[in-house]
Design an enzyme around this catalytic site. Structure first.
Site, short mmCIF file in Angstrom:
data_model
loop_
_atom_site.label_atom_id
_atom_site.label_comp_id
_atom_site.label_asym_id
_atom_site.label_seq_id
_atom_site.Cartn_x
_atom_site.Cartn_y
_atom_site.Cartn_z
N LYS A 1 -0.12 3.52 -2.74
CA LYS A 1 -1.24 4.61 -2.59
C LYS A 1 -0.76 6.05 -2.58
CE LYS A 1 -4.72 1.81 -0.08
NZ LYS A 1 -3.99 0.41 -0.21
N SER B 1 -6.16 2.48 5.04
CA SER B 1 -5.30 1.92 3.95
C SER B 1 -6.56 1.27 2.99
CB SER B 1 -4.26 1.16 4.25
OG SER B 1 -3.34 0.94 3.13
N SER C 1 0.85 -1.24 -0.21
CA SER C 1 -0.05 0.21 0.08
C SER C 1 0.66 1.14 0.07
CB SER C 1 -1.01 -0.07 1.14
OG SER C 1 -2.06 -0.86 0.81
#
Length: 406
Positions: free
Chosen positions: A84, A139, A81
């Site tokens: 992101k 997340s 993640s």
């Protein structure tokens, strides 16, 4: 003297990288080639932390772009993640903060099994601000796919993210999906994630979301009867955890975990006149706090060493900020595959609704902003940060969708 050190680190002595550098100089400088450790080994420079197990890591100055130390900085690895950050840097400027989104089932058909989620519910309405808080704090892959739908869909968003990576000279990065869930060929590197974080921190909203410790997220109900529940940032150097204190001066950025990537983390912290970026990818210890402990140790080293260590490389500016005669052709996409069966198991940390609490923002910290243009006279456009903007003040919590809190 500059040296390439190979772990374990016993003393600041000169060693040789354990593999040969590529024929072409890597982005950021020749010392960042190979899989050894690049660091100034002069006597006045403190030795690196003795127990670093991550497959790749980097410590850099967020203002000047100087890289003070790195290990396998360009090694392509699954990013989890932390990807992101690239999603936010690409999409965040395109969506108005107060724009509304209506969740529809077809927007989430490509969510991977076991994805972390903040709790976006079909048929409910959310603001873009809600969704970014869900993506940064919890997340939430569901929040990412909701924002992706607003941005024209997965194919268009992935293409934009790859274009943005190339613009940042993040040539180790190849995007397959927008949320960082394991996918064949989805890769980045410690160097690239640090470039991406540095670019994202130019956005006021990006800095605010990355530094927010907790917030209320919309739940069940409609209008004045709509409930909220608290979500907490999963960045443990920001909020702490049992056995781990928050890191002083930390102001984001993003953590990640998947079965293929292991634990990944990029952070920014300020101490005195120095703002440092650190990225750590996949420590050998499967303890979920190891990535934070190694990042904290590297930040401590960076703050201690930055005034004496000779840089071993630099964070390069975007292609568009280079003088025309220095703009290079993009490098080929990295080879290799990420795991194809990993589950994004980051905790979404959603608690019970609290009594009108304001979203908590890490207090007493300053985070740097970047000038819009780069200066060619400083490392061909290395960014100059200005410490003029403290982290945003807390916003009123939204206990209801209409009107002010009770």
């Amino acid at each position: 003297m500059l040296g390439l050190l190979t772990a374990p680190l016993l003393a600041p002595t000169l060693a040789v990288a354990d593999d040969a550098p590529p024929a072409a100089e890597p982005v950021g400088g020749a010392e960042l080639a190979g899989s050894g450790i690049a660091v100034d080994t002069s006597a006045e420079v403190p030795p690196l932390p003795a127990e670093l197990t991550a497959k790749s890591w980097i410590v850099a100055d967020a203002e000047t772009g100087e890289v003070f130390a790195a290990h396998a900085a360009h090694r392509p690895l699954p990013p989890a993640s932390t990807l992101k950050m690239l999603f936010a840097d690409t999409v965040l400027p395109q969506l108005a903060r107060d724009a509304e989104y209506l969740a529809e089932p077809e927007h989430f058909t490509e969510l991977g099994p076991g994805s972390s989620a903040v709790g976006v519910a079909d048929g409910h309405t959310y603001t873009v601000e809600d969704l970014w808080l869900g993506a940064f704090l919890a997340s939430g892959n569901d929040a990412v796919y909701a924002l992706t739908a607003m941005n024209g869909g997965k194919e268009a968003t992935v293409a934009e993210m790859n274009e943005r990576a190339a613009e940042l000279q993040a040539y180790d990065t190849h995007v397959v999906n927008p949320d960082g869930y394991d996918a064949d060929g989805q890769l980045s590197s410690a160097y690239d994630l640090t470039l991406i974080a540095r670019a994202g921190l130019q956005h006021d909203d990006f800095r605010e979301y990355a530094a927010t410790a907790s917030a209320d997220f919309p739940g069940e109900g409609e209008g004045e009867d709509r409930e909220t529940y608290e979500i907490q940032n999963t960045n443990r150097l920001l909020v702490g955890a049992p056995g781990l204190d928050p890191y002083p001066g930390l102001a984001g950025v993003k953590n990640g975990y998947t079965s293929a990537a292991g634990y990944t983390f990029t952070g920014v912290a300020e101490r005195g006149d120095r703002v440092l970026l650190v990225t750590v990818m996949d420590p050998a210890d499967d303890d979920n706090l190891a990535v934070y402990r190694e990042a904290a140790a590297l930040l401590d080293w960076g703050f201690a060493a930055a005034d004496t260590a000779r840089p071993v490389g630099e964070l390069v500016p975007p292609v568009s900020e280079l003088p025309a005669d220095h703009q290079a052709e993009p490098e080929p996409e990295p080879a290799g595959m990420a795991g194809d069966d990993g589950k994004n198991a980051e905790a979404a940390a959603a608690g019970a609704t609290g009594p009108e609490e304001e979203p908590a923002v890490a207090s007493g910290l300053l985070v740097a902003t970047v000038t819009a243009g780069a200066l060619a006279v400083l490392a061909l456009g290395a960014y100059v940060f200005h410490r003029r903007h403290p982290l945003p003040l807390p916003r009123p919590a939204r206990r209801r969708r209409d009107g002010d809190p009770d």
